[in-house]
Every structure is written in structure tokens, then in C-alpha cells.
Design an enzyme around this catalytic site. Structure first.
Site, PDB file in Angstrom:
ATOM      1  N   GLU A 178       9.232  14.412  17.080  1.00 10.09           N
ATOM      2  CA  GLU A 178       9.532  14.457  15.821  1.00 10.09           C
ATOM      3  C   GLU A 178       8.788  15.484  15.045  1.00 10.09           C
ATOM      4  OE1 GLU A 178       8.546  10.969  13.271  1.00 10.09           O
ATOM      5  OE2 GLU A 178      10.639  11.118  12.328  1.00 10.09           O
ATOM      6  N   CYS A 235      12.926  10.255   8.420  1.00 13.62           N
ATOM      7  CA  CYS A 235      12.633   9.797   9.670  1.00 13.62           C
ATOM      8  C   CYS A 235      14.086   9.909  10.350  1.00 13.62           C
ATOM      9  CB  CYS A 235      12.243   8.491   9.836  1.00 13.62           C
ATOM     10  SG  CYS A 235      13.238   7.732   8.406  1.00 13.62           S
ATOM     11  N   GLY A 259       6.800   4.235   8.670  1.00 13.21           N
ATOM     12  CA  GLY A 259       6.052   5.347   8.913  1.00 13.21           C
ATOM     13  C   GLY A 259       6.214   5.728  10.231  1.00 13.21           C
ATOM     14  N   SER A 260       4.959   6.550  10.982  1.00  7.49           N
ATOM     15  CA  SER A 260       4.995   6.925  12.194  1.00  7.49           C
ATOM     16  C   SER A 260       5.113   5.958  13.480  1.00  7.49           C
ATOM     17  CB  SER A 260       3.803   7.881  12.502  1.00  7.49           C
ATOM     18  OG  SER A 260       2.728   7.186  12.395  1.00  7.49           O
ATOM     19  N   VAL A 300       1.383   4.571  14.311  1.00 13.31           N
ATOM     20  CA  VAL A 300       0.888   3.625  13.494  1.00 13.31           C
ATOM     21  C   VAL A 300       1.473   2.375  13.580  1.00 13.31           C
ATOM     22  CG1 VAL A 300       0.379   3.070  11.053  1.00 13.31           C
ATOM     23  CG2 VAL A 300      -0.212   5.288  11.862  1.00 13.31           C
ATOM     24  N   GLY A 301       3.111   2.544  13.640  1.00 14.35           N
ATOM     25  CA  GLY A 301       3.798   1.053  13.949  1.00 14.35           C
ATOM     26  C   GLY A 301       3.235   0.360  15.068  1.00 14.35           C
ATOM     27  N   LYS A 309       0.884  -1.113   0.244  1.00 14.03           N
ATOM     28  CA  LYS A 309      -0.093  -0.130  -0.135  1.00 14.03           C
ATOM     29  C   LYS A 309       0.920   1.349  -0.064  1.00 14.03           C
ATOM     30  CE  LYS A 309      -2.015   2.413   3.168  1.00 14.03           C
ATOM     31  NZ  LYS A 309      -2.013   3.945   2.435  1.00 14.03           N
ATOM     32  N   GLU A 318       9.968   0.757  10.473  1.00 15.69           N
ATOM     33  CA  GLU A 318      10.999   1.694  10.514  1.00 15.69           C
ATOM     34  C   GLU A 318      10.407   2.778  10.635  1.00 15.69           C
ATOM     35  OE1 GLU A 318      12.752   4.510   9.454  1.00 15.69           O
ATOM     36  OE2 GLU A 318      12.902   3.973   7.588  1.00 15.69           O
TER      37      GLU A 318
END
Ligand code: ADP
Length: 496
Positions: free
Chosen positions: A395, A299, A242-243, A246-247, A189, A265
Site C-alpha cells: 500500500e 484505504c 489505520g495501518s 498498527v492494527g 484518539k 479497518e
């Protein structure tokens, strides 16, 4: 829909088939839904793209499973898989201008950077993993003469991959390379902000000759298509970039469904340390590049800079002048270094951080919008920032750096490591012992010495602490995509 005709600002004409890519075909979403992708330079819609639901993810997973069982996995030898990845790398190079222009339009990064860095790195990554495809062997364990023990590195199966919008093409390649080299099939995705360049890549995947179902790409939103991937019972492994927020959800979803293997990651708040014996001009340029590259949307961005007290004033003078000179504007203009932030949402988030920074610290440079359309933000520097200020801890994912001075080296290491993150760090010094001793003490998956943001396919990348699990790039990434099978062969041991 379905084909977007793109008249790109640098004169390139292109088309993108704005549908779901399943079984080597472009197809509409089952419920016919679409969403807009927006040009961040002016906030205007580029076009509509098919929006995947959980049902579409299901169809894609079935295609990937069928391909894994029949034409890919161990049905295609490593050297043949490698050849296809190399061919794809060649096609990427043949289409460099078109891919870079699409990337630039949809994401906002400078065309020259998209071409010279992103697309070039995509080809290099695919070629590098093409090389690995027939070299990832198991081992023979010499135990004694009565038995033979060996391992096989088997592909895991169907991999779900979810990527972000900051390097749409490069993250696509980072994910595809090791997964395909090791014989897995993919349901990937893209990020809803930047679906276009991966769809162009899908045309090249067909042209390269990958069998149908090996790579499937769905556009759509995280809580719908992304969640469907992370919860799917027939996906064997998920890789997410991603963030951190969400991880965590991805890991929970994997844990509460089929315990699919997870690599993540995630975010960072990376410290960048400049000692007084550094080459100052070089340290300034690399430090600016460390945070401002890709508009701060990295990141691994060096968002906390610590400068030794005796050179702090000089550093600040040079850093300020350098950042003032960075060209912010139209991504298609020749000298542009920094384009717009990717979306209104990201722009608003960064501006909120800047407002909070103004309360806690000294706004030294920037902090304002550039121009009056699109999501441009001027390079921003904060000084006199308390260590526990929001802008020093969280971040920001924008062109915003916090610069502090330090005196005591021990205290510096403690402060540099005092973060929930541990993705990257940097050290600038001409004293090799000091630089390496410091590098070894920093709790980060990558430490750059006298440079920043250097990423090559051969060298692993990934996080300590809340910055992630597993490594991308290099030989290390192959381990994320294989199951190790141990085979015990009895040569002459009688039954007990
Ligand atoms: P950002 O906040 O920078 O957009 P995200 O972590 O939200 O970063 O997005 C990275 C990727 O994760 C995107 O492809 C996005 O669609 C996807 N995503 C967002 N939320 C979820 C979710 N709940 N489950 C799975 N994927 C998600």
C-alpha cells in the site's frame, strides 16, 4: 494555548480549543505537554495542541465509565440518544464552512471536497445512526409453549476508538454514530497529524446536549495515548482505523490485557478491472477518481488497475490526459482537486515507493514533487509492472497507480486476488453477467461496479483478509457495539 485563533485562507475566522476534551470540558494534559500540528500546504506550524499521556487516557476512561453507568447506556432511551445524534447532524450542517475550512487547513484536502463530501457525509452518517438508535431490537425465539426466549442488544460499555488522518472528520463520525446510537460511551484518539476538526466537533457535541463523559476526545501520539487505550483494562471494546501494522499491535494489546472486543479497518491494495466492453470514458474517469481522490490517501484506493489488452492503449491515452488535467495545488483554490500529502513523513514514504517503482517498472507519468513548498506530489502512473514488484504489492497511500494489461480472465482473477489485502475492488463492464460474476469472485469487502469510492451510510464497509475485522456503516456496524444477551424464561417446565 489553549485557544487557537484561526484566520482561515478563505476568509473564515474560527477558534479551536486545543486541549483534551474530557467530561464535556477542555482541559490541559496533566503533564502540560503539547505538540505542533502542521499545515501540509507549507510545512508551517498551525499551533500547539495538548498531548495526552496514559494518565490523561485514564481520566477520560473514568469519565466515560461514570457516564455509562449513570447517564448514558440504558439510562437514556434510544429515541433520546437518536435525537441528540440528529441535533449534532444539524449543527454540523450549520457549521459546514467552518468545519470544512479547518479540515482543509489541517489535512490539506481541497476545501470544496471537504465541504461537499466530508462534512456532508459526517452529517448524513450521524443522522443515519440517529435513526437506528431506537430500532436495534433483540428477537424473540419461538422454541415451544413452555418457555420464553429472547435476546437483548445491550451496549458494550466504554469504547476506545483510534482514527487516522486521511478523513479526520468523517472517521470521527463513522466511529461516533454506531457507538452512541447503541448506548456506548467513548474515548477517542484523533491522529496526531490532524487533531483540529474533531476538537471543533467537541464544541458542537456540548451544544447538542450530550451529557458530560459520553464522548471524550484526546489528541496525542499512537505509541503513547493510542497504546494506553488499546491496553486499558477498563475499556470494553476498541475500534481502530489505520495501518495493518498498527492494527496487529492493537489486537495483541487487546489479547494480552482484558480481551476487549476488537474491530479493525486497515490497509488495502485494491484491484480495479476494466473489461473491453466498458464505457471507456466513464471507466477512465472513475479509475482516476478511484486512485487520485484524497491524494491517494484512501484505504480503499484503486491502486492496481487491470485493463483488457485490446483497449489498453486507448485507456492509457485517456487516463494520462485525464490525470494530467487534475488540478494539484492550494486546497483553498476553487478548482483544486488534489492538495498536499498530509505530512513530510507520508511524502517521504511515497517518494521512496516511487524510487523503487522506477527500478522495477516504467514511470509513465508524474513521480515528482509539485512546487517547492508543502508536500505536493503529481499524479503518478506506472506501467509494465511485474506482479511481484513492491509498488504492485504494498500500500503506497499516495497518488500512485499501477496499470497493467490482461488477456486471460481466469488469470486476471487469480492476480487480482493475490494480495494479503481484501478491502475493495472494482469492475467496469457493460455486460451485467460478466460484471457481477467477476464481482462475486473477487475477495474484497466492497466491490464497485462501474464506479469507485461510492460510500453511503446505509451500506457496510470493511475488509477481507488483512484488511480488517468487522464492518463499519449500515446496520452491520451496530453489531460491533452491542453485547447479545440471551434470556431464558421458564413458563412451565418442572425442575429435573
Ligand atoms: P499512518 O502510518 O498512516 O499514520 P497509523 O496506523 O500509524 O497510520 O495511524 C493511525 C492511528 O493509529 C493514529 O491515530 C495513530 O496515532 C495511531 N497509532 C499509531 N501507533 C499506534 C499504537 N502503537 N497503538 C495505538 N495507536 C497507534
Amino acid at each position: 494555548m489553549p485557544t487557537l485563533n484561526l484566520d482561515l485562507p478563505n476568509g473564515i475566522k474560527s477558534t479551536v480549543q486545543a486541549e483534551l476534551f474530557i467530561n464535556n470540558k477542555f482541559v490541559p494534559a496533566l503533564d502540560g505537554k503539547t505538540f505542533a500540528t502542521v499545515n501540509p500546504s507549507n510545512g508551517k506550524e498551525i499551533g500547539q495542541v495538548a498531548e495526552a499521556s496514559a494518565k490523561d487516557v485514564d481520566v477520560a476512561v473514568k469519565a466515560a465509565r461514570e457516564a455509562f453507568d449513570t447517564v448514558w447506556g440504558e439510562n437514556t432511551p434510544g429515541d433520546a440518544r437518536g435525537k441528540l445524534l440528529m441535533k449534532l447532524a444539524d449543527l454540523v450542517e450549520e457549521h459546514v464552512d467552518e468545519l470544512a475550512a479547518i479540515e482543509s487547513l489541517d489535512n490539506g484536502k481541497a476545501f470544496s471536497i471537504a465541504k461537499g463530501f466530508d462534512v456532508a457525509a459526517v452529517a448524513a452518517n450521524l443522522r443515519y445512526y440517529g435513526g437506528w438508535a431506537d430500532k436495534n431490537h433483540g428477537k424473540v425465539m419461538e422454541v415451544d409453549t413452555k418457555r420464553l426466549n429472547y435476546t437483548r442488544h445491550e451496549p458494550i460499555g466504554v469504547c476506545g476508538q483510534i482514527i487516522p488522518w486521511n478523513f479526520p472528520l468523517l472517521m470521527f463520525a463513522w466511529k461516533l454514530g454506531p457507538a452512541l446510537a447503541t448506548g456506548n460511551t467513548i474515548v477517542l484518539k484523533t491522529a496526531e497529524q490532524t487533531p483540529l476538526s474533531a476538537l471543533k466537533m467537541c464544541e458542537l457535541i456540548v451544544e447538542a446536549g450530550f451529557p458530560a463523559g459520553v464522548v471524550n476526545v484526546v489528541s496525542g501520539f499512537g505509541p503513547v495515548a493510542g497504546a494506553a487505550i488499546s491496553q486499558h483494562m477498563d475499556i470494553d471494546k476498541i475500534a481502530f482505523t489505520g495501518s495493518t501494522l498498527v492494527g496487529r499491535n492493537i489486537m495483541k494489546a487487546a489479547a494480552s490485557t482484558n480481551l476487549k472486543k476488537v474491530t479493525l479497518e486497515l490497509g488495502g491494495k485494491s484491484p480495479n478491472i476494466v473489461f473491453k466492453d466498458a464505457d471507456l470514458d466513464q471507466a477512465v474517469r472513475w479509475s482516476a477518481f478511484g486512485i487520485m481522490f484524497n491524494h491517494g490517501q484512501c484505504c480503499c484506493a484503486g491502486s492496481r488497475v487491470y485493463v483488457e489488452e485490446s483497449i489498453y492503449d486507448q485507456f492509457m491515452e485517456k487516463m494520462t490526459a485525464y490525470c494530467k488535467g487534475l488540478q494539484v495545488g492550494d486546497p483553498f483554490a476553487e478548482n483544486t482537486f488534489q492538495g498536499p500529502q498530509v505530512s513530510q513523513l507520508q511524502y517521504d514514504r511515497i517518494m521512496e515507493y516511487i524510487e523503487s517503482g522506477k527500478k522495477d517498472a516504467n514511470l509513465h507519468l508524474g513521480g515528482v514533487r509539485k512546487g517547492n513548498e508543502g508536500y505536493f506530489i503529481e499524479p503518478t502512473i506506472f506501467t509494465d509492472v511485474p506482479h511481484d514488484a513492491k509498488i504492485a504489492k504494498e500500500e503506497i497511500f499516495g497518488p500512485v497507480v499501477v496499470v497493467s494489461k490482461f488477456k486471460d480472465e481466469k488469470d486476471l482473477i487469480r492476480i487480482a486476488n493475490d494480495s494479503i489485502y481484501g478491502l475493495a475492488a472494482a469492475v467496469f463492464s457493460r455486460d451485467v453477467s460478466r460484471a457481477l460474476e467477476t464481482a462475486h469472485k473477487l475477495k474484497a469487502g466492497t466491490v464497485w461496479v462501474n464506479c469507485y469510492n461510492m460510500l453511503v451510510p446505509q451500506v457496510p464497509f470493511g475488509g477481507y483478509k488483512a484488511s480488517g475485522i468487522g464492518r463499519e456503516l449500515g446496520e452491520y456496524a451496530l453489531a460491533n457495539y452491542t453485547n447479545i444477551k440471551a434470556v431464558h424464561v421458564n413458563l412451565s417446565i418442572p425442575a429435573p
